[in-house]
Design an enzyme around this catalytic site. Structure first.
Site, PDB file in Angstrom:
ATOM      1  N   LYS A 163      41.192  28.523  66.470  1.00 43.75           N
ATOM      2  CA  LYS A 163      40.118  27.802  67.380  1.00 43.75           C
ATOM      3  C   LYS A 163      40.597  27.511  68.751  1.00 43.75           C
ATOM      4  CE  LYS A 163      36.149  26.052  65.866  1.00 43.75           C
ATOM      5  NZ  LYS A 163      35.396  26.186  64.868  1.00 43.75           N
TER       6      LYS A 163
ATOM      7  N   ASP B 282      31.062  28.481  68.775  1.00 38.84           N
ATOM      8  CA  ASP B 282      31.036  27.257  68.194  1.00 38.84           C
ATOM      9  C   ASP B 282      30.238  26.286  68.958  1.00 38.84           C
ATOM     10  OD1 ASP B 282      32.647  25.577  65.821  1.00 38.84           O
ATOM     11  OD2 ASP B 282      32.393  24.569  67.545  1.00 38.84           O
TER      12      ASP B 282
HETATM   13  N1  GLU Z   1      32.891  28.454  64.820  1.00 38.66           N
HETATM   14  C1  GLU Z   1      32.489  28.950  63.709  1.00 38.66           C
HETATM   15  C2  GLU Z   1      33.109  28.086  62.400  1.00 38.66           C
HETATM   16  O1  GLU Z   1      33.160  27.027  62.486  1.00 38.66           O
HETATM   17  C3  GLU Z   1      32.584  30.454  63.488  1.00 38.66           C
HETATM   18  C4  GLU Z   1      33.882  31.051  63.828  1.00 38.66           C
HETATM   19  C5  GLU Z   1      33.963  32.626  63.749  1.00 38.66           C
HETATM   20  O2  GLU Z   1      33.002  33.207  63.738  1.00 38.66           O
HETATM   21  O3  GLU Z   1      35.014  32.967  64.016  1.00 38.66           O
HETATM   22  O4  GLU Z   1      33.165  28.802  61.509  1.00 38.66           O
END
Ligand code: GLU
Length: 450
Positions: free
Chosen positions: A124, A164
């Site tokens: 992340k 996100d």
């Molecule tokens: N931010 C999204 C999540 O919490 C997507 C992450 C992604 O597609 O890599 O899963």
């Protein structure tokens, strides 16, 4: 053993936001029985290794606003675990972002990605940059400055960021443009890209639609119920919430609430998505208060007037509740109100939106509860479909992506519910999700050696 690991972690994380400890403690408490049953986990120190990120990268982002003022923000990427595949997870742009919040999100992502059954690890990233009130050019300048640092740590087979909170297709487009200028590489290094240059159809809808596919499967298997004609409460008004509402409405449900960081809308005739999109779409960040002035019969409750210790969205009668905004937005008080009002299911669309004591109460009272790492995994799954399309230079049509997403959400439900049964905690989807996700990651970590 679990207690010892938590105590050590508490000591080494005194200065960070406690959401990370909250997420770890939830996972580790689910794992007690499985860790006791297999001595390999202790021998290979799997838990200790699992709670320690591979890498915490922090960098300076400097950019110039429209008035030629210089700004400095912190940028981060936390690469937590790549045992199952390249690091994968979104970027969050929000003033609350720091290493504590990102560690919690990256840690959750390992388990969520594992549950998809796809070859993706957990990561992340993001920044404490606040997109609110920024012009399109300022967003572009910030994204370019952010990528000037980030590019060196990522790669289509190394680490693939996505969106996100505060990061959607527009931001991913600017980030990708800068990556391409620096590296000359036209590869799938980011997912959630605009369709025009490599994005997958349905990626914007995927998280919200996936949440509803999961809910429909769970309701049908556990209660022989459907969403048709049912009243639902949703929180949030971002990408996940809007697509959750859209799919719920397509399935015939009546969605009566949505919210933003300042307040909640209740519309007994059903949320009008066109109005919400006018207020919130395309980077517009107008307050939801405008909804109540436009739609007669709807009620706006400002945050200052929320019930003590709670959130207005959860205080209306509903059949199912979908927290889709952010972490810790459904408290024990809210859970008690939902139960009193006859709610039968809480399905998380956001990451960890339900507080631990609220989960405990919901489960004790027999409310079906699905953790975000299971029910919101559709977003990252379609991100992986995008990586797959980019690697093979293919474009899948909408129906193919939608079909694969529906199958995948049903598989996640099955994996989670069967695992819960197998470990003697039937219908406890928190334990089911944590155990099923852990087994896959732990096995990979053992096989690849220390
Ligand atoms: N931010 C999204 C999540 O919490 C997507 C992450 C992604 O597609 O890599 O899963």
């Amino acid at each position: 053993m679990v207690e010892r690991i938590l105590a050590n972690l508490k000591q080494s994380n005194v200065n960070t936001d406690n959401t990370f400890l909250q997420a770890v403690s939830e996972v580790l408490s689910s794992l007690e029985p499985i860790v006791r049953s297999d001595p390999r986990y202790e021998r290979y120190a799997i838990l200790e290794r699992l709670v320690t990120p591979d890498r915490v990268i922090q960098f300076k982002v400097q950019w110039v606003d429209d008035q030629s003022r210089v700004h400095i923000n912190n940028g981060y990427r936390i690469q937590f675990n790549n045992s199952l595949g390249p690091y994968k997870g979104g970027l969050r742009f929000h003033p609350s972002v720091d290493t504590g919040i990102l560690k919690f999100l990256a840690f959750e992502q390992i388990f969520k990605n594992s549950l998809t059954g796809l070859p993706i690890g957990g990561a992340k990233g993001g920044s404490d940059f606040d997109p609110k009130g920024k012009s399109d050019f300022e967003i572009m300048k910030f994204c370019r400055a952010f990528m000037r640092e980030l590019y060196q740590y990522i790669g289509a087979r190394v680490d693939v960021p996505a969106g996100d909170i505060g990061v959607g297709a527009r931001e991913i487009g600017y980030l990708y443009g800068e990556y391409k200028r620096i590296t000359r590489n036209y590869d799938g290094v980011l997912s959630g890209k605009p369709y025009e240059f490599g994005g997958s159809l349905m990626r914007p809808q995927a998280t919200g639609y996936g949440v509803v596919y999961f809910a429909a499967e769970m309701l049908s298997q556990e209660l022989q119920e459907t969403l048709e004609g049912k009243t639902c409460c949703v929180s949030g008004a971002g990408n996940v919430a809007l697509h959750t509402i859209e799919k719920l409405q397509q399935m015939g449900a009546l969605v009566v609430t949505c919210s933003d960081s300042e307040g909640t809308i209740y519309d007994p005739r059903g949320i009008d998505l066109c109005v919400v999109r006018e207020l919130k779409g395309n980077g517009a960040r107008a307050s939801l208060e405008g909804y109540a002035t436009r739609v007669p019969g709807s009620v706006y409750t400002a945050k200052a007037d929320y019930p003590a210790g709670g959130h207005a969205a959860w205080h209306y009668p509903c059949f199912a509740a979908f927290p889709c905004a952010t972490q810790n937005e459904l408290s024990r008080t809210d859970a008690a109100k939902l139960i009193e009002n006859g709610c039968v299911a809480v399905v998380e669309g956001a990451n960890m939106p339900t507080e631990p004591d609220a989960i405990e109460l919901l489960q004790r009272e027999g409310v079906l509860f699905s953790p975000g790492k299971a029910s919101n995994a559709g977003g990252v799954a379609v991100s992986e479909f995008e990586m797959s399309q980019n690697a093979s230079m293919e474009k899948w049509d909408y129906d193919k992506v939608d079909r694969k997403l529906q199958e995948l959400m049903a598989q996640i439900y099955k994996r989670v519910s069967l695992t819960a049964k197998e470990y003697g905690c039937e219908r406890n989807f928190v334990d089911g999700a944590n155990i099923a996700a852990f087994k896959r990651v732990a096995e990979a970590m053992i096989l690849e050696g220390v």
